[in-house]
Design an enzyme around this catalytic site. Structure first.
Site, PDB file in Angstrom:
ATOM      1  N   ASP A   1      24.515  36.311  31.119  1.00  0.00           N
ATOM      2  CA  ASP A   1      25.792  36.957  30.780  1.00  0.00           C
ATOM      3  C   ASP A   1      25.764  37.442  29.326  1.00  0.00           C
ATOM      4  O   ASP A   1      26.248  38.541  29.019  1.00  0.00           O
ATOM      5  CB  ASP A   1      26.937  35.942  30.996  1.00  0.00           C
ATOM      6  CG  ASP A   1      28.304  36.559  30.757  1.00  0.00           C
ATOM      7  OD1 ASP A   1      28.734  37.371  31.590  1.00  0.00           O
ATOM      8  OD2 ASP A   1      28.929  36.239  29.734  1.00  0.00           O
TER       9      ASP A   1
ATOM     10  N   LYS B   1      25.946  41.241  27.499  1.00  0.00           N
ATOM     11  CA  LYS B   1      26.885  41.594  26.421  1.00  0.00           C
ATOM     12  C   LYS B   1      26.157  42.182  25.212  1.00  0.00           C
ATOM     13  O   LYS B   1      26.624  43.164  24.626  1.00  0.00           O
ATOM     14  CB  LYS B   1      27.695  40.362  26.023  1.00  0.00           C
ATOM     15  CG  LYS B   1      28.707  39.984  27.087  1.00  0.00           C
ATOM     16  CD  LYS B   1      29.330  38.644  26.791  1.00  0.00           C
ATOM     17  CE  LYS B   1      30.451  38.338  27.777  1.00  0.00           C
ATOM     18  NZ  LYS B   1      30.877  36.942  27.737  1.00  0.00           N
TER      19      LYS B   1
HETATM   20  N1  NAI Z   1      36.814  34.777  33.505  1.00  0.00           N
HETATM   21  C1  NAI Z   1      36.683  35.323  32.295  1.00  0.00           C
HETATM   22  O1  NAI Z   1      37.011  34.727  31.264  1.00  0.00           O
HETATM   23  C2  NAI Z   1      36.133  36.692  32.158  1.00  0.00           C
HETATM   24  C3  NAI Z   1      35.616  37.350  33.250  1.00  0.00           C
HETATM   25  N2  NAI Z   1      35.094  38.594  33.109  1.00  0.00           N
HETATM   26  C4  NAI Z   1      34.564  39.248  34.283  1.00  0.00           C
HETATM   27  O2  NAI Z   1      35.610  39.423  35.229  1.00  0.00           O
HETATM   28  C5  NAI Z   1      35.050  39.488  36.538  1.00  0.00           C
HETATM   29  C6  NAI Z   1      35.836  38.590  37.481  1.00  0.00           C
HETATM   30  O3  NAI Z   1      35.739  37.254  37.041  1.00  0.00           O
HETATM   31  P1  NAI Z   1      36.634  36.122  37.752  1.00  0.00           P
HETATM   32  O4  NAI Z   1      37.979  36.647  38.070  1.00  0.00           O
HETATM   33  O5  NAI Z   1      36.527  34.928  36.883  1.00  0.00           O
HETATM   34  O6  NAI Z   1      35.827  35.896  39.110  1.00  0.00           O
HETATM   35  P2  NAI Z   1      36.394  35.306  40.498  1.00  0.00           P
HETATM   36  O7  NAI Z   1      35.226  34.783  41.238  1.00  0.00           O
HETATM   37  O8  NAI Z   1      37.558  34.423  40.253  1.00  0.00           O
HETATM   38  O9  NAI Z   1      36.956  36.611  41.260  1.00  0.00           O
HETATM   39  C7  NAI Z   1      36.129  37.616  41.743  1.00  0.00           C
HETATM   40  C8  NAI Z   1      36.902  38.424  42.763  1.00  0.00           C
HETATM   41  O10 NAI Z   1      36.099  39.533  43.152  1.00  0.00           O
HETATM   42  C9  NAI Z   1      36.184  39.673  44.573  1.00  0.00           C
HETATM   43  N3  NAI Z   1      35.039  40.402  45.074  1.00  0.00           N
HETATM   44  C10 NAI Z   1      33.728  40.040  45.074  1.00  0.00           C
HETATM   45  N4  NAI Z   1      32.975  40.997  45.657  1.00  0.00           N
HETATM   46  C11 NAI Z   1      33.835  41.985  46.016  1.00  0.00           C
HETATM   47  C12 NAI Z   1      33.676  43.231  46.651  1.00  0.00           C
HETATM   48  N5  NAI Z   1      32.489  43.670  47.035  1.00  0.00           N
HETATM   49  N6  NAI Z   1      34.792  43.987  46.865  1.00  0.00           N
HETATM   50  C13 NAI Z   1      36.007  43.575  46.458  1.00  0.00           C
HETATM   51  N7  NAI Z   1      36.218  42.382  45.843  1.00  0.00           N
HETATM   52  C14 NAI Z   1      35.140  41.613  45.632  1.00  0.00           C
HETATM   53  C15 NAI Z   1      36.273  38.244  45.067  1.00  0.00           C
HETATM   54  O11 NAI Z   1      36.758  38.180  46.408  1.00  0.00           O
HETATM   55  C16 NAI Z   1      37.251  37.668  44.045  1.00  0.00           C
HETATM   56  O12 NAI Z   1      38.587  37.979  44.427  1.00  0.00           O
HETATM   57  C17 NAI Z   1      33.559  39.125  36.378  1.00  0.00           C
HETATM   58  O13 NAI Z   1      32.786  40.289  36.359  1.00  0.00           O
HETATM   59  C18 NAI Z   1      33.519  38.435  35.011  1.00  0.00           C
HETATM   60  O14 NAI Z   1      32.272  38.602  34.359  1.00  0.00           O
HETATM   61  C19 NAI Z   1      35.065  39.266  31.912  1.00  0.00           C
HETATM   62  C20 NAI Z   1      35.570  38.692  30.797  1.00  0.00           C
HETATM   63  C21 NAI Z   1      36.114  37.330  30.814  1.00  0.00           C
HETATM   64  N1  LIG Z   2      31.718  33.934  31.586  1.00  0.00           N
HETATM   65  C1  LIG Z   2      32.058  34.764  30.491  1.00  0.00           C
HETATM   66  C2  LIG Z   2      33.450  35.285  30.678  1.00  0.00           C
HETATM   67  C3  LIG Z   2      33.698  36.460  29.834  1.00  0.00           C
HETATM   68  O1  LIG Z   2      32.956  37.417  29.786  1.00  0.00           O
HETATM   69  C4  LIG Z   2      31.997  33.980  29.191  1.00  0.00           C
HETATM   70  O2  LIG Z   2      31.841  32.773  29.270  1.00  0.00           O
HETATM   71  O3  LIG Z   2      32.081  34.586  28.114  1.00  0.00           O
END
Ligand code: NAI
Ligand SMILES: N[C@@H](CC=O)C(=O)O
Length: 368
Positions: free
Chosen positions: A227, A231
């Site tokens: 990850d 970045k």
């Molecule tokens: N959690 C964090 O602090 C941060 C997360 N991110 C990014 O945000 C994104 C989401 O992270 P989370 O919400 O924590 O993950 P999560 O696992 O909680 O949610 C992912 C969602 O994407 C959906 N999904 C997966 N494949 C799919 C597809 N082909 N079509 C439609 N929906 C699909 C899943 O069903 C789920 O609803 C990731 O790319 C992560 O790197 C970025 C910055 C910070």
């Molecule tokens: N998994 C990531 C979420 C944000 O990009 C992190 O830990 O920074």
């Protein structure tokens, strides 16, 4: 009944149709996006209408507008198979301001970003697999955005919306060369090393970070440094250094045996991390240092890995999920620009996605 949550834009004529939104992903981040949209929808002047919501299992569309939290509940509660991806542009229609918000970690979706941009659809994303993987994909996204006249809103991909990518782009646009970047770019790893005490098992802290929504859906993405590789690639490329993935040297914290497991088996085997982390913590402590997972870029190379930093090292500071980035540029030689703040968590990330979406709706004058 679906209730359209939309309003008259503040900056355009009352007759202008609202921007149509599609939200992909209803997990930690996507769920918060829906909550934020719901809240915004109560305030007149938004200028948008949510017409499509999908996750990996189901989707829901209504050109008349969906009520955000209601749509989220319905999609999460359904077990129907999601349609093929081309349905997303179909659901948005063929004209007007169209915005796809990607809150998934899906490579299949990231592979479509360029195609959507080329079709004139704006893309706002938290997923780093668009710009942070192959250089070819990065170039195709940049070229498609130029060709289609569409905006790629990527603030959430590094620092969960902290003004990191934007600051680098502004320095470059102002004529500076970026001479070096060093930073703590993982919110989950920052949280882990801010909390790990060398006494309680490291694996327990990993579980807590996952439950708090700081890690990737598979925490090995964070622990392996992948990850952070993505970045630093996004930052380096934004700074004009077009690095390939293999140009970043990455030190993984994941033992081979854990790396080989299927995702469903990982949680039960996280204790494989404990012995090595205890030893590294004890070594660092002996010399009065703290462990931090650091990314560094200079003119010739980039590297990512665990470092033992002295207490007065600028990157050793920070608390919680804080990211901290030091940027050396022509105007900041010897005394870098330092930006610090929360770098993970659903709320800040969703806010960054919605901010990018609103910038697109407000138009070019608000793009930075
Ligand atoms: N959690 C964090 O602090 C941060 C997360 N991110 C990014 O945000 C994104 C989401 O992270 P989370 O919400 O924590 O993950 P999560 O696992 O909680 O949610 C992912 C969602 O994407 C959906 N999904 C997966 N494949 C799919 C597809 N082909 N079509 C439609 N929906 C699909 C899943 O069903 C789920 O609803 C990731 O790319 C992560 O790197 C970025 C910055 C910070
Ligand atoms: N998994 C990531 C979420 C944000 O990009 C992190 O830990 O920074």
């Amino acid at each position: 009944m679906n209730v359209a949550v939309q309003a008259v834009p503040r900056t355009s004529s009352a007759a202008a149709p609202p921007a149509r939104l599609a939200l992909l992903g209803t997990g930690n981040v996507g769920g918060e996006v829906l909550a934020r949209l719901e809240q915004l929808g109560r305030v007149p002047g938004g200028g948008w209408s949510l017409v499509h919501v999908r996750n990996s299992r189901a989707c829901i569309s209504d050109r008349a507008g969906l009520r955000p939290t209601d749509a989220g509940e319905r999609v999460r509660g359904q077990a129907i198979a999601a349609g093929a991806l081309p349905e997303v542009p179909e659901a948005l229609g063929h004209d007007g301001l169209r915005i796809i918000i990607d809150a998934t970690a899906s490579d299949a979706i990231a592979a479509r970003h360029a195609e959507w941009l080329a079709a004139g659809i704006h893309v706002v994303t938290a997923c780093k697999l668009g710009q942070g993987t192959s250089l070819e994909r990065w170039r195709s996204i940049r070229a498609a955005a130029d060709r289609g006249g569409a905006v790629y809103g990527d603030a959430a991909t590094v620092g969960a919306g902290l003004p990191l990518i934007r600051s680098i782009r502004e320095l470059v646009a102002g004529g500076d060369r970026i001479l070096g970047i060093a930073g703590v770019l993982s919110g989950s790893l920052a949280w882990l090393f801010n909390h790990y005490d060398g006494l309680r098992p490291f694996s327990g802290f990993v579980r807590q970070a996952r439950h708090a929504g700081y890690t990737e859906p598979d925490p090995r993405e964070d622990l392996s440094g992948e990850d952070v590789r993505r970045k630093i690639l996004i930052l380096a490329r934004s700074a004009g250094h077009e690095l390939e993935e293999h140009d970043v040297r990455v030190e993984s914290l994941v033992p081979q045996a854990l790396a080989r497991l299927a995702q469903g088996e990982v949680d039960a085997s996280l204790a494989m991390l404990d012995g090595d982390m205890r030893a590294r913590f004890a070594d660092a402590r002996k010399s009065g240092c703290s462990l931090r997972f650091v990314a560094r870029l200079d003119q010739s190379c980039a590297r990512v890995g665990l470092e033992a930093l002295a207490a007065d090292d600028p990157l050793a500071a920070g608390a919680g999920t804080d990211n901290r980035l030091a940027i050396e540029a022509d105007r900041y030689r010897g005394q870098p620009l330092v930006i610090q703040g929360p770098g993970a968590g659903a709320a800040v990330t969703a806010a960054a996605l919605v901010d990018d979406m609103l910038r697109i709706i407000r138009g070019p004058a608000s793009h930075h």
